[in-house]
Design an enzyme around this catalytic site. Structure first.
Site, short mmCIF file in Angstrom:
data_model
loop_
_atom_site.label_atom_id
_atom_site.label_comp_id
_atom_site.label_asym_id
_atom_site.label_seq_id
_atom_site.Cartn_x
_atom_site.Cartn_y
_atom_site.Cartn_z
N ASN A 140 -13.21 -0.80 -4.71
CA ASN A 140 -13.11 -0.71 -6.16
C ASN A 140 -13.98 -1.76 -6.83
OD1 ASN A 140 -11.68 -2.78 -7.96
ND2 ASN A 140 -10.49 -2.85 -6.07
N CYS B 223 -5.86 -6.80 -6.94
CA CYS B 223 -5.69 -6.31 -5.58
C CYS B 223 -5.08 -7.35 -4.65
CB CYS B 223 -7.03 -5.82 -5.04
SG CYS B 223 -8.41 -6.86 -5.47
N HIS B 224 -5.05 -8.61 -5.09
CA HIS B 224 -4.46 -9.63 -4.23
C HIS B 224 -2.94 -9.51 -4.22
CE1 HIS B 224 -4.61 -11.18 -8.32
NE2 HIS B 224 -3.51 -11.85 -8.02
N TYR C 152 0.85 -1.18 0.00
CA TYR C 152 0.00 0.00 0.00
C TYR C 152 0.89 1.24 0.00
CZ TYR C 152 -3.44 -3.46 1.33
OH TYR C 152 -4.24 -4.56 1.35
N GLU D 233 -0.02 -17.98 -8.41
CA GLU D 233 0.81 -17.13 -9.26
C GLU D 233 2.29 -17.29 -8.96
OE1 GLU D 233 -2.28 -13.56 -10.27
OE2 GLU D 233 -0.58 -13.12 -9.01
#
Length: 123
Positions: free
Chosen positions: A46, A73-74, A24, A100
DNA sequence: GTCGTGACTAGCC
DNA sequence: CGGCTAGCCACGA
């Protein structure tokens, strides 16, 4: 409709490739603001954070990865490498990251410093 | 216009 | 390591 602030954050966040993470704080810096909290707020509110679990159009590149939110966002974690929060649940967030290639242990990203997409890597 | 809230951060104890 | 505090900022009520 996303606000201009959110747009900024999203566009930055979209630059983070899969298998990498950012924080962040980094996003805030990249956006030239100190609104760390506002960044987090932008995530939860969002409209693009929704994870596509069922892409119908197989031609859609996102269809190959069932977990392909428009805004990843992850891939945003806390500045100390901890996972932080996630609208779909922490567990899910960890799953996606793992998928991922990002290993998460004890609620923290393994090799966080290596995987971190720092602000000078943003355009 | 003000107030409360929060997927945050950094510092102190 | 856990807990508390003070800054921080955008957004909705």
């Amino acid at each position: 409709m996303p606000t201009s602030f959110e747009e900024k954050i999203y566009s930055l966040l979209r630059q983070v490739p899969r298998g990498r993470v950012t924080t962040y704080g980094e996003l805030a810096k990249a956006a030239k603001t100190k609104a760390y909290r506002a960044v987090g707020r932008a995530m939860k509110s969002n409209p693009y954070s929704f994870v596509r679990m069922d892409a119908k159009n197989q031609n859609d590149s996102r269809a190959k990865n069932p977990y392909a939110p428009i805004v990843p966002c992850h891939r945003v974690v806390k500045s100390n490498g901890e996972i932080g929060g996630f609208a779909h649940g922490i567990k899910k967030k960890i799953e996606i990251l793992k998928k991922e290639g990002v290993i998460v242990k004890n609620n923290k990203v393994v090799d966080f410093e290596k995987l971190l997409f720092s602000k000078d890597k943003f355009k």
